[in-house]
Scaffold this active site. Structure first.
Site, PDB file in Angstrom:
ATOM      1  N   ARG A 268      -8.562  -8.594   1.780  1.00  0.00           N
ATOM      2  CA  ARG A 268      -8.987  -7.296   1.132  1.00  0.00           C
ATOM      3  C   ARG A 268     -10.383  -7.252   0.578  1.00  0.00           C
ATOM      4  O   ARG A 268     -10.872  -6.088   0.489  1.00  0.00           O
ATOM      5  CB  ARG A 268      -7.844  -7.053  -0.013  1.00  0.00           C
ATOM      6  CG  ARG A 268      -6.266  -6.829   0.512  1.00  0.00           C
ATOM      7  CD  ARG A 268      -5.450  -6.300  -0.553  1.00  0.00           C
ATOM      8  NE  ARG A 268      -4.047  -5.967   0.041  1.00  0.00           N
ATOM      9  CZ  ARG A 268      -3.245  -5.372  -0.258  1.00  0.00           C
ATOM     10  NH1 ARG A 268      -3.361  -4.715  -1.485  1.00  0.00           N
ATOM     11  NH2 ARG A 268      -2.047  -5.147   0.352  1.00  0.00           N
TER      12      ARG A 268
ATOM     13  N   ARG B  80       3.487 -14.086   4.948  1.00  0.00           N
ATOM     14  CA  ARG B  80       4.572 -13.305   4.239  1.00  0.00           C
ATOM     15  C   ARG B  80       5.174 -12.328   5.382  1.00  0.00           C
ATOM     16  O   ARG B  80       4.544 -11.736   6.288  1.00  0.00           O
ATOM     17  CB  ARG B  80       4.053 -12.309   3.337  1.00  0.00           C
ATOM     18  CG  ARG B  80       3.627 -13.423   2.101  1.00  0.00           C
ATOM     19  CD  ARG B  80       3.041 -12.391   0.969  1.00  0.00           C
ATOM     20  NE  ARG B  80       2.197 -13.315  -0.320  1.00  0.00           N
ATOM     21  CZ  ARG B  80       1.681 -12.950  -1.197  1.00  0.00           C
ATOM     22  NH1 ARG B  80       1.748 -11.633  -1.560  1.00  0.00           N
ATOM     23  NH2 ARG B  80       1.128 -13.610  -1.928  1.00  0.00           N
TER      24      ARG B  80
ATOM     25  N   ARG C 202      -1.749  -5.096   4.742  1.00  0.00           N
ATOM     26  CA  ARG C 202      -0.632  -5.559   4.589  1.00  0.00           C
ATOM     27  C   ARG C 202      -0.409  -6.521   5.985  1.00  0.00           C
ATOM     28  O   ARG C 202       0.067  -5.691   6.938  1.00  0.00           O
ATOM     29  CB  ARG C 202       0.309  -4.873   4.489  1.00  0.00           C
ATOM     30  CG  ARG C 202       1.687  -5.120   3.751  1.00  0.00           C
ATOM     31  CD  ARG C 202       2.584  -3.921   3.496  1.00  0.00           C
ATOM     32  NE  ARG C 202       2.150  -3.214   2.514  1.00  0.00           N
ATOM     33  CZ  ARG C 202       2.120  -3.415   1.008  1.00  0.00           C
ATOM     34  NH1 ARG C 202       2.610  -4.487   0.608  1.00  0.00           N
ATOM     35  NH2 ARG C 202       1.575  -2.394   0.286  1.00  0.00           N
TER      36      ARG C 202
ATOM     37  N   GLU D  77      -4.679  -2.717  -4.746  1.00  0.00           N
ATOM     38  CA  GLU D  77      -4.807  -3.829  -5.433  1.00  0.00           C
ATOM     39  C   GLU D  77      -5.548  -5.080  -4.747  1.00  0.00           C
ATOM     40  O   GLU D  77      -5.366  -5.118  -3.261  1.00  0.00           O
ATOM     41  CB  GLU D  77      -3.355  -4.317  -5.390  1.00  0.00           C
ATOM     42  CG  GLU D  77      -3.118  -5.687  -5.971  1.00  0.00           C
ATOM     43  CD  GLU D  77      -1.710  -6.319  -5.786  1.00  0.00           C
ATOM     44  OE1 GLU D  77      -1.678  -7.664  -5.873  1.00  0.00           O
ATOM     45  OE2 GLU D  77      -0.722  -5.500  -5.548  1.00  0.00           O
TER      46      GLU D  77
ATOM     47  N   SER E  69      -3.980 -10.174  -8.231  1.00  0.00           N
ATOM     48  CA  SER E  69      -2.933 -10.272  -9.459  1.00  0.00           C
ATOM     49  C   SER E  69      -3.112 -11.315  -9.996  1.00  0.00           C
ATOM     50  O   SER E  69      -2.738 -12.630  -9.612  1.00  0.00           O
ATOM     51  CB  SER E  69      -1.834  -9.942  -8.670  1.00  0.00           C
ATOM     52  OG  SER E  69      -0.617  -9.667  -9.494  1.00  0.00           O
TER      53      SER E  69
END
Length: 425
Positions: free
Chosen positions: A390, A260, A275, A347, A350
């Site tokens: 994560r 990403r 991130r 987070e 999801s």
């Protein structure tokens, strides 16, 4: 992708649904395009019918020796008008599709209204943060002190938002991915897949990243895209297909690297691994009958939660509000794990129900119904099961010891040769 017929049937309801997403009314402009297209299509059909009738009249007239010049002139004029309409109809089709494809999915009625993550709702919480008799460190402080997490070398090789892992932390990351795959395939009924990391534009369009979110993707010089998540290739396995109803639900999982650009994340989480441009994730995808997707969403969320429970990591389940729910989703559960170093929940998974929104974009359908012949769009769901990087962060911070070592969660020890701790060099 929305069906223009649904907009036509209830324009006020459609505008109300888009208003929940913070968008202005769009139904009138869509219906104006739709009316133009339908009028052009009707005119084309009428002219085609007249042309066919003229052809017969001209043929009959010539056989009878009659003067057909006027009829032939009319036929020529019709051809010119038809040429214009044959161009106009697909242009209007493309305009309608272009207007629809950038509009987000309709939110489920249960989704709370709100502008951003501050309006998300806690649905449940598992576990209690561990009490530490020392000041907990963040993962990058631990990893760098252990000389197993190297951001400087990664920056030298690739730039910012990359990480080099070494030794015990590299093994721990690998163990986490293997554990998740084993859990989802052996206990949760998912089929493991090995998927391409490069996909074509049609695949990325099918799951909703194109055209609206192209800046978030990495594109190759030959027009392909690095996958932002395995959701893209896994969901697109049924693109353009009509599957048998008896095969539903189809449950797929894959452990892949994900890429990403993080185009909108300047200044956010610049330190550490939270991130990254490249990260590893176990993805869960379900292809279901429309009547099954709500139940499947709960099931998928529980599969992801089980990962965190087996790792004995405190977490909470969030119901995302209207302003925080993703473009393709109608309802999303986020799982947030406790990070002692940050003293906050972040987070880690999801899970989203997209209903038939993606299926319409990729034309994914099933054949069923009482007669066994009815063709309808499937529903699609996707979820992180879970983000491996994560999870590594969460294990490091929650299992850190006063001496800077990391205790290995019991469920991971078989994947690490029985090791109980990871210590620095």
């Amino acid at each position: 992708m929305h069906d223009i017929r649904a907009v036509r049937a209830e324009p006020a309801a459609f505008d109300a649904a888009m208003a929940r997403r913070g968008l202005p009314p769009v139904a009138d402009s869509l219906l104006a395009l739709d009316a133009d297209r339908r009028a052009a299509q009707t005119a084309l059909q009428e002219k085609q019918a007249r042309r066919n009738a003229l052809a017969k009249e001209i043929g009959a007239g010539k056989r009878a020796g009659a003067d057909t010049a006027a009829l032939e002139a009319e036929a020529t004029a019709l051809r010119d008008a038809m040429d214009s309409l044959e161009t106009r109809v697909p242009e209007l089709d493309a305009a309608i599709r272009g207007a629809l494809e950038v509009l987000p999915n309709i939110l489920d009625a249960s989704v709370p209204d709100g502008p951003n993550e501050t309006a998300n709702v806690v649905l449940k919480q598992f576990g209690t943060p561990r009490e530490m008799n020392f000041t907990p460190k963040q993962h990058f402080e631990l990893g760098e002190a252990m000389e197993m997490m190297d951001f400087a070398t990664a920056a030298k090789l690739a730039g910012a938002r990359f990480t080099v892992l070494r030794g015990g932390l590299a093994r721990l990351e690998r163990a986490l991915g293997q554990f998740m795959l084993d859990l989802h395939t052996q206990e949760h009924g998912y089929t493991e897949c090995s998927m391409p990391y490069l996909v074509n534009a049609a695949a990325v369009y099918g799951t909703g990243s194109l055209p609206k979110f192209e800046e978030d993707l990495f594109k190759t010089t030959d027009g392909r895209y690095l996958i932002p998540t395995a959701e893209v290739p896994l969901t697109n396995t049924v693109a353009g297909d009509i599957v048998a109803e008896k095969l539903l639900p189809i449950r797929l999982t894959a452990l892949t690297d994900c890429y990403r650009s993080e185009a909108g994340s300047a200044g956010r989480d610049t330190r550490g691994m939270l991130r990254q441009h490249q990260f590893r994730k176990v993805e869960l995808v379900s292809i279901t009958h429309p009547d099954q997707s709500v139940e499947e969403h709960e099931r998928m969320t529980r599969c992801a939660e089980t990962v965190l429970e087996r790792l004995e990591l405190p977490y909470r389940r969030m119901l995302l509000c209207s302003g925080d729910t993703g473009f393709a989703s109608t309802r999303t559960h986020d799982l947030e794990v406790w990070l002692p170093g940050q003293q906050m929940f972040r987070e880690i998974s999801s899970c989203s129900n997209c209903k038939d929104f993606q299926a319409r974009r990729m034309n994914a359908r099933f054949r069923g119904g009482a007669d066994g012949k009815t063709v309808s769009h499937v529903d699609t769901l996707n979820g992180s099961g879970i983000a491996v990087g994560r999870a590594l962060i969460a294990v490091m911070e929650n299992y850190q010891q006063a001496d800077g070592s990391i205790a290995v969660p019991e469920v991971l020890r078989p994947y690490l040769g029985g090791a109980e701790y990871i210590a620095g060099v």
